[in-house]
Design a protein around this motif. Structure first.
Motif, PDB file in Angstrom:
ATOM      1  N   LEU A 162       0.855  -1.186   0.000  1.00 34.05           N
ATOM      2  CA  LEU A 162       0.000   0.000   0.000  1.00 34.05           C
ATOM      3  C   LEU A 162       0.887   1.229   0.000  1.00 34.05           C
ATOM      4  O   LEU A 162       1.778   1.365   0.848  1.00 34.05           O
ATOM      5  N   TRP A 169      -4.111   7.241  -2.330  1.00 33.48           N
ATOM      6  CA  TRP A 169      -3.629   5.917  -1.967  1.00 33.48           C
ATOM      7  C   TRP A 169      -3.797   4.947  -3.129  1.00 33.48           C
ATOM      8  O   TRP A 169      -4.750   5.037  -3.895  1.00 33.48           O
ATOM      9  N   LEU A 171      -2.801   0.609  -4.296  1.00 33.06           N
ATOM     10  CA  LEU A 171      -2.146  -0.681  -4.108  1.00 33.06           C
ATOM     11  C   LEU A 171      -1.174  -0.888  -5.252  1.00 33.06           C
ATOM     12  O   LEU A 171      -1.498  -0.591  -6.409  1.00 33.06           O
ATOM     13  N   LEU A 188      -9.055  -3.131  -1.042  1.00 35.22           N
ATOM     14  CA  LEU A 188      -8.336  -3.215   0.228  1.00 35.22           C
ATOM     15  C   LEU A 188      -9.379  -3.321   1.337  1.00 35.22           C
ATOM     16  O   LEU A 188     -10.273  -2.480   1.443  1.00 35.22           O
ATOM     17  N   LEU A 243      -1.585  -7.526   3.960  1.00 34.21           N
ATOM     18  CA  LEU A 243      -0.574  -6.519   3.705  1.00 34.21           C
ATOM     19  C   LEU A 243       0.468  -6.525   4.818  1.00 34.21           C
ATOM     20  O   LEU A 243       0.145  -6.835   5.974  1.00 34.21           O
TER      21      LEU A 243
END
Length: 246
Positions: A162, A169, A171, A188, A243
């Motif tokens: 991330l 933001w 991924l 996410l 993650l």
């Protein structure tokens, strides 16, 4: 006539986006894999409608706006143009021309099948009360070199992180395999809430891909990447990957 039909197809895209339409000609398979140790494969096209269609088929290298006459790929189709009667099917031959493609990873092209309806009968066209479209089906055509192994594990081999930049933001996925990984859904999940990525694109072999996510305003302390990938047969497999803790 074929060039005119293709031009009409492109100009009608805006209308097709708002008016549902469905081709009566279907291509069997959601994608086609071309093994590197073969010279040709066959693709079956079927007319499930009530009228005959004129079919034009061609390949492109990713530019969906290019005309059949201008497209350039290492594949040829036989037959490129044919009539398909109702309830009948046709096997098209996709032949590789022997171009120098990478042998350590897949290469991707696209197969196009254009369904051109017949000219309206005289009594219908005289009134002007008709509207017809030439509809195109476009699927992936993937050249897979000989010797590549473990395609079923490609999606599981992805690594995720991330990250954040000025746009927000996202991924980031890294694909260490020689295969294209075809995404269906991606989000996410943080404490039971999903932050999705809209229409996630596929990730190319031996590369990284950014997937912007919406709704996330601060860095979470953890989370899971929830994604679905599409296999060679068109099946969808859902996976969850934790993650790294920040």
């Amino acid at each position: 006539m074929i060039r005119t039909a293709f031009a009409c197809l492109l100009s009608a895209c805006a209308l097709l986006a708002t008016a549902p339409a469905q081709s009566q000609v279907i291509v069997h398979g959601t994608r086609q894999i071309f093994p590197g140790d073969q010279r040709e494969i066959t693709v079956r096209v079927e007319n499930v409608g009530q009228r005959a269609s004129l079919i034009q088929a061609w390949t492109d290298d990713g530019d969906k706006q290019v005309s059949p006459e201008e497209a350039s790929t290492p594949f040829v189709l036989r037959p490129p143009v044919f009539r398909l009667d109702p309830g009948k099917s046709q096997a098209m031959r996709v032949m590789f021309t022997g171009a120098d493609l990478p042998q350590d990873r897949e290469s991707i092209y696209w197969l196009n099948v254009l369904d051109i309806p017949p000219t309206p009968e005289a009594d219908a066209s005289s009134t002007g009360n008709f509207l017809e479209f030439s509809l195109r089906t476009r699927i992936k055509l993937i050249y897979r070199p000989k010797g590549l192994k473990d395609v079923a594990q490609a999606a599981r081999a992805l690594t995720w992180s991330l990250q954040h930049d000025a746009q927000g933001w996202f991924l980031q996925a890294t694909n260490p395999t020689p295969y294209y990984v075809h995404m269906s859904t991606l989000a996410l999940r943080v404490q039971g809430k999903d932050f999705p990525s809209a229409e996630p694109p596929m990730i190319a072999p031996l590369s990284s891909q950014r997937y912007p996510i919406s709704g996330l305003t601060a860095a979470p302390t953890g989370g899971n990447v929830q994604f679905s990938s599409i296999n060679d047969a068109g099946g969808v497999t859902a996976q969850s990957v934790s993650l790294p803790v920040r």
